[in-house]
Design a protein around this motif. Structure first.
Motif, PDB file in Angstrom:
ATOM      1  N   UNK A  53       0.837  -1.206   0.000  1.00  0.00           N
ATOM      2  CA  UNK A  53       0.000   0.000   0.000  1.00  0.00           C
ATOM      3  C   UNK A  53       0.871   1.255   0.000  1.00  0.00           C
ATOM      4  N   UNK A  54       1.915   1.254   0.822  1.00  0.00           N
ATOM      5  CA  UNK A  54       2.816   2.415   0.878  1.00  0.00           C
ATOM      6  C   UNK A  54       3.574   2.577  -0.438  1.00  0.00           C
ATOM      7  N   UNK A  55       3.928   1.478  -1.089  1.00  0.00           N
ATOM      8  CA  UNK A  55       4.595   1.556  -2.400  1.00  0.00           C
ATOM      9  C   UNK A  55       3.673   2.216  -3.434  1.00  0.00           C
ATOM     10  N   UNK A  56       2.418   1.799  -3.436  1.00  0.00           N
ATOM     11  CA  UNK A  56       1.447   2.364  -4.384  1.00  0.00           C
ATOM     12  C   UNK A  56       1.233   3.849  -4.113  1.00  0.00           C
ATOM     13  N   UNK A  57       1.072   4.197  -2.842  1.00  0.00           N
ATOM     14  CA  UNK A  57       0.858   5.594  -2.476  1.00  0.00           C
ATOM     15  C   UNK A  57       2.073   6.432  -2.841  1.00  0.00           C
ATOM     16  N   UNK A  58       3.257   5.913  -2.575  1.00  0.00           N
ATOM     17  CA  UNK A  58       4.482   6.640  -2.932  1.00  0.00           C
ATOM     18  C   UNK A  58       4.589   6.887  -4.418  1.00  0.00           C
ATOM     19  N   UNK A  59       4.213   5.894  -5.202  1.00  0.00           N
ATOM     20  CA  UNK A  59       4.250   6.038  -6.656  1.00  0.00           C
ATOM     21  C   UNK A  59       3.254   7.101  -7.124  1.00  0.00           C
ATOM     22  N   UNK A  60       2.036   7.077  -6.577  1.00  0.00           N
ATOM     23  CA  UNK A  60       1.022   8.056  -6.969  1.00  0.00           C
ATOM     24  C   UNK A  60       1.420   9.474  -6.547  1.00  0.00           C
ATOM     25  N   UNK A  61       2.042   9.586  -5.377  1.00  0.00           N
ATOM     26  CA  UNK A  61       2.502  10.897  -4.920  1.00  0.00           C
ATOM     27  C   UNK A  61       3.626  11.436  -5.809  1.00  0.00           C
ATOM     28  N   UNK A  62       4.542  10.559  -6.189  1.00  0.00           N
ATOM     29  CA  UNK A  62       5.666  11.010  -7.016  1.00  0.00           C
ATOM     30  C   UNK A  62       5.213  11.390  -8.424  1.00  0.00           C
ATOM     31  N   UNK A  63       4.145  10.755  -8.904  1.00  0.00           N
ATOM     32  CA  UNK A  63       3.611  11.099 -10.222  1.00  0.00           C
ATOM     33  C   UNK A  63       2.809  12.395 -10.194  1.00  0.00           C
ATOM     34  N   UNK A  64       2.454  12.862  -8.991  1.00  0.00           N
ATOM     35  CA  UNK A  64       1.701  14.101  -8.858  1.00  0.00           C
ATOM     36  C   UNK A  64       0.207  13.947  -9.047  1.00  0.00           C
ATOM     37  N   UNK A  65      -0.294  12.717  -9.029  1.00  0.00           N
ATOM     38  CA  UNK A  65      -1.725  12.486  -9.217  1.00  0.00           C
ATOM     39  C   UNK A  65      -2.519  12.766  -7.945  1.00  0.00           C
ATOM     40  N   UNK A  66      -1.881  12.566  -6.799  1.00  0.00           N
ATOM     41  CA  UNK A  66      -2.554  12.792  -5.520  1.00  0.00           C
ATOM     42  C   UNK A  66      -1.684  13.661  -4.624  1.00  0.00           C
ATOM     43  N   UNK A  67      -2.314  14.227  -3.587  1.00  0.00           N
ATOM     44  CA  UNK A  67      -1.625  15.016  -2.567  1.00  0.00           C
ATOM     45  C   UNK A  67      -1.890  14.370  -1.219  1.00  0.00           C
TER      46      UNK A  67
END
Length: 109
Positions: A53-67
């Motif tokens: 879950x943390x890997x997925x969240x980290x990826x989405x944060x780095x892509x700028x899709x979520x805050x």
């Protein structure tokens, strides 16, 4: 006896979404509805490990899709669609203000 016939309106769907795509859609849908998504709910909702879950969240944060922001009381990380942090915080404040009023109305009725 009669043979089984396939449903007429049944159409085979395309390939199913990956877990990463499901998590992303879940977070974005919650944001559109005016709610944050806590990172701690993702492993339970999608039956994945906490590290995944943390890997997925980290990826989405780095892509700028979520805050992300952190809950003031519990310290949990809360996620939302990029650019909607303040609007969701505003809607949370409105819900908190309305909550005591609704309770008083029910009690007096």
């Amino acid at each position: 006896m009669s043979q089984k016939r396939p449903y007429r309106k049944f159409q085979k769907k395309g390939p199913s979404l990956t877990t990463e795509q499901k998590v992303e859609k879940f977070i974005l849908r919650n944001s559109e509805n005016g709610f944050f998504t806590k990172v701690t709910t993702i492993p339970y909702k999608f039956e994945i490990s906490e590290s995944k879950a943390w890997d997925i969240v980290g990826e989405l944060l780095s892509e700028g899709k979520i805050e992300s922001i952190h809950d003031e009381i519990s310290g949990d990380m809360k996620l939302c669609k990029a650019g909607q942090t303040y609007s969701i915080m505003n809607s949370e404040q409105k819900r908190k203000r309305e909550k005591p009023n609704n309770f008083k109305k029910k009690k007096s009725a």
